[in-house]
Enzyme design. Structure first.
Site, PDB file in Angstrom:
ATOM      1  N   ASN A   1       9.213   5.467  43.586  1.00  0.00           N
ATOM      2  CA  ASN A   1       8.633   4.042  43.850  1.00  0.00           C
ATOM      3  C   ASN A   1       7.150   4.218  43.499  1.00  0.00           C
ATOM      4  OD1 ASN A   1      11.180   3.427  44.357  1.00  0.00           O
ATOM      5  ND2 ASN A   1      10.616   2.804  46.641  1.00  0.00           N
ATOM      6  N   TYR A  31       3.524   1.874  43.301  1.00  0.00           N
ATOM      7  CA  TYR A  31       2.689   0.502  43.185  1.00  0.00           C
ATOM      8  C   TYR A  31       1.353   0.667  43.058  1.00  0.00           C
ATOM      9  CZ  TYR A  31       6.822  -1.343  45.541  1.00  0.00           C
ATOM     10  OH  TYR A  31       8.199  -1.783  45.947  1.00  0.00           O
TER      11      TYR A  31
HETATM   12  C1  GCO Z   1       8.815   0.016  50.345  1.00  0.00           C
HETATM   13  C2  GCO Z   1      10.266  -0.527  50.344  1.00  0.00           C
HETATM   14  C3  GCO Z   1      10.160  -1.671  50.023  1.00  0.00           C
HETATM   15  C4  GCO Z   1       8.873  -2.764  50.228  1.00  0.00           C
HETATM   16  C5  GCO Z   1       8.286  -2.772  48.702  1.00  0.00           C
HETATM   17  C6  GCO Z   1       6.957  -3.231  49.045  1.00  0.00           C
HETATM   18  O1  GCO Z   1       8.433   0.448  49.079  1.00  0.00           O
HETATM   19  O2  GCO Z   1       7.864  -0.064  51.317  1.00  0.00           O
HETATM   20  O3  GCO Z   1      11.055   0.411  49.568  1.00  0.00           O
HETATM   21  O4  GCO Z   1      11.259  -2.338  50.694  1.00  0.00           O
HETATM   22  O5  GCO Z   1       9.336  -4.141  50.465  1.00  0.00           O
HETATM   23  O6  GCO Z   1       7.760  -1.345  48.542  1.00  0.00           O
HETATM   24  O7  GCO Z   1       6.261  -2.842  50.201  1.00  0.00           O
END
Ligand code: GCO
Length: 487
Positions: free
Chosen positions: A307, A309
């Site tokens: 993941n 971001y």
């Molecule tokens: C995380 C989780 C998600 C979140 C997303 C946004 O990464 O924290 O997997 O459930 O909602 O990432 O923060």
């Protein structure tokens, strides 16, 4: 824009054949129906109902009411052309009477819900990717120690076997855990997530028991669903030291150890990183790691979920001024960064999402390449990537979200760049399909490519969903017409 740039921007980055195009959600964030069909409370029910824990006093009681509306939601996905959907199973629906000693009876009604969801997805031509744990631990297990207790990992392995046996004939991919970093450190060290505890020693025990839970679940899935692939999703950090100084490099080493290597090393290499054990020696002696555990944890996986971001800027804290905490995990006294008293996370100017997270797609390419180098040949999947922005439904029911379109476009180009440089990325899941319960932020942050009116439960496709549908249809990022995008 120069002519050369314009010409280059019309090349459409094309993805490999069979690339999975998905979106991701999590049970507690969308399902609602928390007291239906035998489900018992999870730690997030308790936490969200505790005053002061979640913005606006929001809870997941109703959320997106997906539990009752999943047929429509799958139709929405099919309309966008998704080829895969990543959702999570709520453990308290499956074995609602679990305790430290035993899993308890299996709740057929709980399994039936997910079984029907899987069938509905398959009928729509969408491959289900099933996450077994996305943070909704049965409260009864927290009451006897939660992830700080070894029994929780053992029960998780048994629960994984139940789900794999029931769904494995139709589910090509199981993901054992989502972001154990958050479960351990936000749940047990900083306490901004459920269960809201603030004990560094418990958080490190939780790290190990989550790793162990992954290993036990991997073995269970192999037994019960031998045809399914097994993965785990990590929110790996991409750390940018502020300068080339040894002090900043040391700061980056510490946080890289706590966020990345304490999971990657046991899972991929069968050992805990010696420097992390040394860094945290004042907190715990790690005696909860028993003989044989790392062998269990390092059982081969078929793919690694990542993941991404934003990157994290990091530097040595000189104590000359107040510490900066721009890592998006709260400015409270309790920090998720154990034994990192000398580390700070400086704020940077530049574009940010509604979470205050900097927009920096280059970090995506760099992170994917790091993992690809570390474990050549292991399939990688971007299991979450996306952005929160304060969207509104405008004239004619349109939700114009150009910032999210641009975020997705640039990050997809970044994924493509990693693939071109040799990273075996096989799929991408946008976070999220629907606006939903954003944990401690409640409903105040909108991550969906589909807007949800929480009063009426009306879904409205945002421009970003239309953009994503176009990407999927082309299997490529559409060319940018000169003059349509700034910067
Ligand atoms: C995380 C989780 C998600 C979140 C997303 C946004 O990464 O924290 O997997 O459930 O909602 O990432 O923060």
């Amino acid at each position: 824009m120069t002519t050369t740039q314009a010409a280059r921007s019309t090349d459409a980055p094309t993805f490999p054949p069979g690339f999975l195009w998905g979106s991701a959600t999590a049970a507690y964030q969308i399902e609602g129906a928390v007291a239906e069909a035998g489900r018992t409370p999870s730690i997030w029910d308790t936490f969200s109902h505790t005053p002061g824990r979640v913005a606006g006093g929001d809870t997941g009681d109703v959320a997106d009411d997906h539990y009752h509306r999943f047929h429509d939601d799958v139709a929405l996905m099919a309309g966008l052309g998704l080829t895969s959907y990543r959702f999570s199973v709520a453990w308290p629906r499956i074995t609602p009477q679990v305790d430290a000693a035993a899993l308890g009876p299996v709740n057929d009604a709980g399994l039936a819900f997910y079984s029907e969801l899987v069938d509905t997805l398959l009928a729509a031509g969408i491959a289900p990717s099933v996450t077994l744990y996305h943070w909704d631990l049965p409260q009864a297990l927290e009451d006897v120690g939660g992830w700080a207790a070894r029994a929780t990992a053992e029960r998780f392995g048994e629960y994984a076997e139940v789900v794999a046996a029931a769904l494995g004939d139709r589910v090509p991919l199981f993901i054992t855990l989502n972001e154990p970093w958050c479960s351990a450190y936000l749940g047990y060290a900083s306490g901004v997530h459920a269960p809201g505890r603030t004990s560094d020693a418990d958080a490190l025990a939780a790290v190990h028991h989550l790793n162990l839970a992954h290993g036990l679940a991997t073995a269970a899935i192999r037994r019960a669903a031998p045809a399914s692939r097994v993965s785990v999703t990590l929110n790996l950090g991409w750390f940018r030291p502020e300068t080339g100084s040894p002090a900043d490099a040391e700061a980056a080493r510490r946080v890289d150890g706590l966020q990345n290597r304490v999971f990657l090393d046991p899972i991929l290499h069968g050992r805990y990183p010696a420097d992390v054990l040394a860094d945290t020696a004042q907190v715990t002696d790690w005696s909860f790691v028993r003989p044989g555990d790392v062998e269990t944890i390092s059982a081969p996986i078929d793919a690694l979920g990542i993941n991404y971001y934003c990157p994290t800027h990091v530097r040595h804290w000189t104590r000359e001024r107040p510490k900066e905490h721009a890592d998006g995990h709260g400015d409270g006294d309790a920090s998720p960064w154990i034994a990192c008293e000398d580390v700070e996370f400086p704020r940077h100017d530049g574009p940010k999402t509604d979470m205050g997270w900097s927009i920096d797609p280059r970090g995506m390419t760099e992170l994917l390449l790091r993992v690809a180098r570390e474990r050549p040949g292991l399939d990688l999947m971007v299991t979450e990537n996306g952005a929160a922005f304060p969207d509104v439904v405008g004239e004619g029911g349109r939700v114009a979200d150009p910032d999210r379109v641009e975020y997705l476009r640039t990050h997809l180009v970044a994924v493509h760049a990693a693939i071109s440089a040799g990273a075996p990325v096989v799929g991408y899941y946008v976070w999220s399909l629907l606006d939903n319960f954003e944990w401690a932020w409640g409903y105040s942050k909108r991550f969906g490519i589909v807007h949800v009116d929480y009063g009426t439960q009306k879904r409205t496709v945002k421009d970003s969903a239309l953009f994503y549908a176009d990407v999927i249809q082309r299997n490529a990022v559409p060319p940018v017409l000169p003059g349509t995008v700034s910067g």
